[in-house]
Design a protein around this motif. Structure first.
Motif, mmCIF file in Angstrom:
data_model
loop_
_atom_site.group_PDB
_atom_site.id
_atom_site.type_symbol
_atom_site.label_atom_id
_atom_site.label_comp_id
_atom_site.label_asym_id
_atom_site.label_seq_id
_atom_site.Cartn_x
_atom_site.Cartn_y
_atom_site.Cartn_z
ATOM 1 N N ILE A 179 0.844 -1.187 0.000
ATOM 2 C CA ILE A 179 0.000 0.000 0.000
ATOM 3 C C ILE A 179 0.884 1.242 0.000
ATOM 4 O O ILE A 179 1.727 1.418 0.881
ATOM 5 N N GLY A 180 0.683 2.088 -0.995
ATOM 6 C CA GLY A 180 1.379 3.363 -1.047
ATOM 7 C C GLY A 180 0.401 4.504 -0.835
ATOM 8 O O GLY A 180 -0.655 4.546 -1.479
ATOM 9 N N LEU A 181 0.710 5.397 0.096
ATOM 10 C CA LEU A 181 -0.129 6.560 0.376
ATOM 11 C C LEU A 181 0.560 7.815 -0.134
ATOM 12 O O LEU A 181 1.732 7.792 -0.516
ATOM 13 N N SER A 182 -0.163 8.911 -0.117
ATOM 14 C CA SER A 182 0.403 10.194 -0.522
ATOM 15 C C SER A 182 0.152 11.236 0.558
ATOM 16 O O SER A 182 -0.980 11.401 1.008
ATOM 17 N N LEU A 183 1.223 11.901 0.981
ATOM 18 C CA LEU A 183 1.126 12.984 1.970
ATOM 19 C C LEU A 183 2.314 13.901 1.772
ATOM 20 O O LEU A 183 3.456 13.437 1.737
ATOM 21 N N ASP A 184 2.068 15.188 1.665
ATOM 22 C CA ASP A 184 3.136 16.126 1.317
ATOM 23 C C ASP A 184 3.662 16.947 2.478
ATOM 24 O O ASP A 184 4.660 17.651 2.333
ATOM 25 N N MET A 211 -2.703 6.222 8.017
ATOM 26 C CA MET A 211 -1.357 5.854 8.439
ATOM 27 C C MET A 211 -1.385 5.169 9.799
ATOM 28 O O MET A 211 -0.679 4.169 10.029
ATOM 29 N N ASP A 212 -2.203 5.681 10.711
ATOM 30 C CA ASP A 212 -2.314 5.058 12.031
ATOM 31 C C ASP A 212 -2.883 3.639 11.933
ATOM 32 O O ASP A 212 -2.476 2.741 12.677
ATOM 33 N N LYS A 213 -3.807 3.424 10.999
ATOM 34 C CA LYS A 213 -4.377 2.087 10.810
ATOM 35 C C LYS A 213 -3.323 1.095 10.312
ATOM 36 O O LYS A 213 -3.392 -0.108 10.602
ATOM 37 N N LEU A 214 -2.355 1.598 9.560
ATOM 38 C CA LEU A 214 -1.364 0.715 8.937
ATOM 39 C C LEU A 214 -0.128 0.499 9.801
ATOM 40 O O LEU A 214 0.733 -0.307 9.438
ATOM 41 N N ARG A 215 -0.025 1.183 10.903
ATOM 42 C CA ARG A 215 1.171 1.052 11.742
ATOM 43 C C ARG A 215 1.370 -0.406 12.143
ATOM 44 O O ARG A 215 0.450 -1.070 12.612
ATOM 45 N N GLY A 216 2.558 -0.903 11.942
ATOM 46 C CA GLY A 216 2.871 -2.299 12.240
ATOM 47 C C GLY A 216 2.804 -3.203 11.033
ATOM 48 O O GLY A 216 3.342 -4.321 11.061
ATOM 49 N N TYR A 217 2.164 -2.762 9.956
ATOM 50 C CA TYR A 217 2.123 -3.534 8.718
ATOM 51 C C TYR A 217 3.419 -3.272 7.960
ATOM 52 O O TYR A 217 3.870 -2.134 7.853
ATOM 53 N N ALA A 218 4.036 -4.315 7.432
ATOM 54 C CA ALA A 218 5.368 -4.160 6.839
ATOM 55 C C ALA A 218 5.343 -3.572 5.440
ATOM 56 O O ALA A 218 6.327 -2.969 4.996
ATOM 57 N N HIS A 219 4.212 -3.718 4.738
ATOM 58 C CA HIS A 219 4.223 -3.438 3.305
ATOM 59 C C HIS A 219 3.442 -2.172 2.955
ATOM 60 O O HIS A 219 2.467 -2.209 2.208
ATOM 61 N N TRP A 220 3.875 -1.057 3.517
ATOM 62 C CA TRP A 220 3.265 0.207 3.132
ATOM 63 C C TRP A 220 4.328 1.291 3.089
ATOM 64 O O TRP A 220 5.425 1.128 3.641
ATOM 65 N N SER A 221 4.011 2.354 2.406
ATOM 66 C CA SER A 221 4.963 3.442 2.228
ATOM 67 C C SER A 221 4.184 4.737 1.992
ATOM 68 O O SER A 221 2.967 4.718 1.809
ATOM 69 N N VAL A 222 4.913 5.835 2.012
ATOM 70 C CA VAL A 222 4.301 7.134 1.762
ATOM 71 C C VAL A 222 5.128 7.887 0.722
ATOM 72 O O VAL A 222 6.352 7.946 0.820
ATOM 73 N N VAL A 246 6.641 4.829 9.568
ATOM 74 C CA VAL A 246 6.501 4.540 8.143
ATOM 75 C C VAL A 246 7.680 3.661 7.719
ATOM 76 O O VAL A 246 8.832 4.030 7.940
ATOM 77 N N PRO A 247 7.426 2.504 7.105
ATOM 78 C CA PRO A 247 8.546 1.609 6.749
ATOM 79 C C PRO A 247 9.492 2.202 5.712
ATOM 80 O O PRO A 247 10.700 1.991 5.775
ATOM 81 N N THR A 248 8.962 2.904 4.745
ATOM 82 C CA THR A 248 9.791 3.563 3.734
ATOM 83 C C THR A 248 8.986 4.698 3.121
ATOM 84 O O THR A 248 7.747 4.685 3.148
ATOM 85 N N CYS A 249 9.683 5.697 2.608
ATOM 86 C CA CYS A 249 8.995 6.831 1.993
ATOM 87 C C CYS A 249 9.708 7.202 0.708
ATOM 88 O O CYS A 249 10.802 6.714 0.413
ATOM 89 N N MET A 250 9.079 8.048 -0.069
ATOM 90 C CA MET A 250 9.718 8.644 -1.231
ATOM 91 C C MET A 250 9.520 10.148 -1.159
ATOM 92 O O MET A 250 8.427 10.621 -0.838
ATOM 93 N N LEU A 251 10.575 10.883 -1.434
ATOM 94 C CA LEU A 251 10.498 12.338 -1.550
ATOM 95 C C LEU A 251 10.744 12.665 -3.014
ATOM 96 O O LEU A 251 11.883 12.815 -3.457
#
Length: 483
Positions: A179-184, A211-222, A246-251
């Protein structure tokens, strides 16, 4: 056979080290500035390099020209419930576009399954990334497809997170969907400048709730898009991501494919200054807490240097991954090299329901992207780091009114990324920016310490305790992904 390396110097802004690169093979070495001239003429260096030069050249050739698609950016709808200021999708499509029907979506997945069964190694599954616009606007069809083909593909979804209610999160997590989310921005007041509904309402709280719902899940990013309005608060943003685990992010610097996105484009110097400061902060957070926050697009540049064939993202290379490592599927079945081209008829290579994929991949529309080689245009072909950058995004170049054989919108920004990456290697701190499992499936193919008897042990290159720290002589190491 290569007769000799074509060394070029690449100043990295380090207090002691400079970098030399053979641009053709992406081979590099860090050298103390005072001995650079001697090492360039070093017999040991030349002999060691010559033994591996052809192998390196073949590796880069394979990486650039022999890959076959293994992923699809699957757009199940043209619509979006947001009107972000920098979106690359035409506004009319996002407001009034069509959905792909459930039956059509299942048919598409069936056809893609057959295609990948013929092209991927036995036992390997293709990737389907539901993309958009906003894929969860067509949630029932997407969920049905994931359930029906859960054993046939690795599924992912990129969403603006506004529709990630408890039921949807439970479904995606249960099915192991990435799951990838978007937040700036960490701040609603700043984030709402670029990401908002059609009526202008902010969506920050909804995204944070997801994001709070996904905390602890390994396969998500922002994913955060860096534009003029949020550049000065990137440090706050990575601190926020780290606190949210957040396990990983992209800027990602804003993709300048439309006038609306070019209007919020920061200068290269501004983008570099704030982006590198944010990277500094991720290093400090790791040192303070022992928990990493990999910035995936920067980690990918590091891998492009250390282990080129282990890189995970295929945008920052020439030819880019569009039409070569992945392709995009529009809701009507039309096929494009990349989602950035959806809506541009000149880049339509065919239709999944009407044409054979093998024909689409060699269509003139796809070949315009897949045959875009950095050696064919200036100033990139004379750049020392051309294989660590790749003159990114032909869609961006095209929208700027230039031929596809032109450099991207953020040339100096990419150079500063590469300089920072080499400084991190020189200071033996690069591991802090990489995923924990980055070296799985890799092996060391070259390791050299000049004017010393110290050798690298087997295992991760430059890992703590295995290489003398900053006062060491010139260094180079290279790994290859062996899977």
């Amino acid at each position: 056979m290569r007769s000799e390396p074509s060394w070029e110097t690449f100043a990295i802004g380090h207090e002691r080290y400079d970098c030399i690169v053979d641009p053709d093979t992406a081979f590099w070495a860090l050298e103390p500035r005072e001995t650079m001239h001697d090492e360039l003429r070093s017999v040991r260096m030349e002999r060691a390099y010559r033994r591996k030069a052809d192998e390196f050249a073949k590796e880069m050739d394979s990486l650039r020209f022999t890959r076959r698609p293994s992923a699809v950016y699957f757009n199940p709808t043209e619509r979006c419930n947001l009107n972000c200021t920098y979106c690359y999708i035409p506004e009319a499509m996002r407001r009034d576009g069509s959905h792909m029907s459930e039956q059509r979506l299942l048919d598409a997945l069936s056809r893609l399954k057959r295609y990948f069964s013929r092209t991927l190694p036995r036992g390997e599954r293709g990737q389907i990334i539901f993309h958009g616009a906003e894929p969860l606007l067509n949630r029932d069809a997407v969920s049905t497809g994931i359930s029906a083909f859960r054993n046939d593909f690795h599924f992912g979804i990129q969403t603006n997170a506004t529709l990630l209610d408890d039921r949807t999160v439970e479904f995606l997590v249960t099915h192991g969907v990435s799951i990838g989310l978007s937040l700036d921005s960490a701040s609603e007041s700043i984030g709402s400048r670029t990401r908002r509904t059609w009526s202008g309402r902010p969506v920050h709280e909804q995204v944070v709730s997801a994001m709070d719902k996904l905390r602890g899940y390994a396969h998500w990013s922002v994913i955060a898009t860096m534009a003029r309005g949020n550049m000065k608060r990137l440090i706050d943003l990575v601190e926020f991501f780290h606190a949210k685990e957040v396990p990983t992010c992209m800027l990602n610097v804003v993709r300048c494919t439309l006038d609306r996105s070019r209007r919020v484009k920061p200068s290269d110097a501004t983008a570099s200054r704030h982006y590198l400061a944010a990277l500094d902060r991720t290093f400090e957070l790791y040192r303070e807490t022992g928990r990493k926050l990999p910035v995936a697009n920067f980690a990918n540049i590091l891998l492009a240097i250390i282990a080129p064939s282990a890189r995970r993202l295929m945008c920052d290379i020439s030819p880019c991954g569009g039409g070569r490592c992945f392709f995009a599927l529009a809701p009507d079945g039309d096929l494009f090299p990349c989602s950035e081209f959806i809506g541009l008829d000149e880049f339509r290579g065919g239709n999944l329901f009407e044409d054979e994929m093998k024909d689409v991949l060699v269509s003139p529309a796809f070949r315009r992207v897949t045959e875009r080689r950095i050696e064919n245009f200036e100033p990139c072909r004379s750049c020392a780091i051309r294989h660590f950058c790749g003159a990114p995004c032909p869609a961006e170049v095209r929208s700027d009114g230039a031929a596809l054989n032109g450099r991207g919108a953020f040339c100096e920004f990419y150079k500063e990324q590469a300089r920072y990456a080499f400084r991190a290697i020189a200071d033996n701190r690069h591991e802090a920016y990489l995923w924990e499992d980055w070296a799985e499936g890799t092996r060391i193919t070259f390791a050299l310490l000049i004017r010393t008897r110290t050798r690298l042990d087997s295992g991760l290159i430059f890992s703590p305790g295995r290489v003398p720290r900053p006062r060491r002589p010139s260094i180079h190491s290279r790994s290859r992904h062996s899977s």
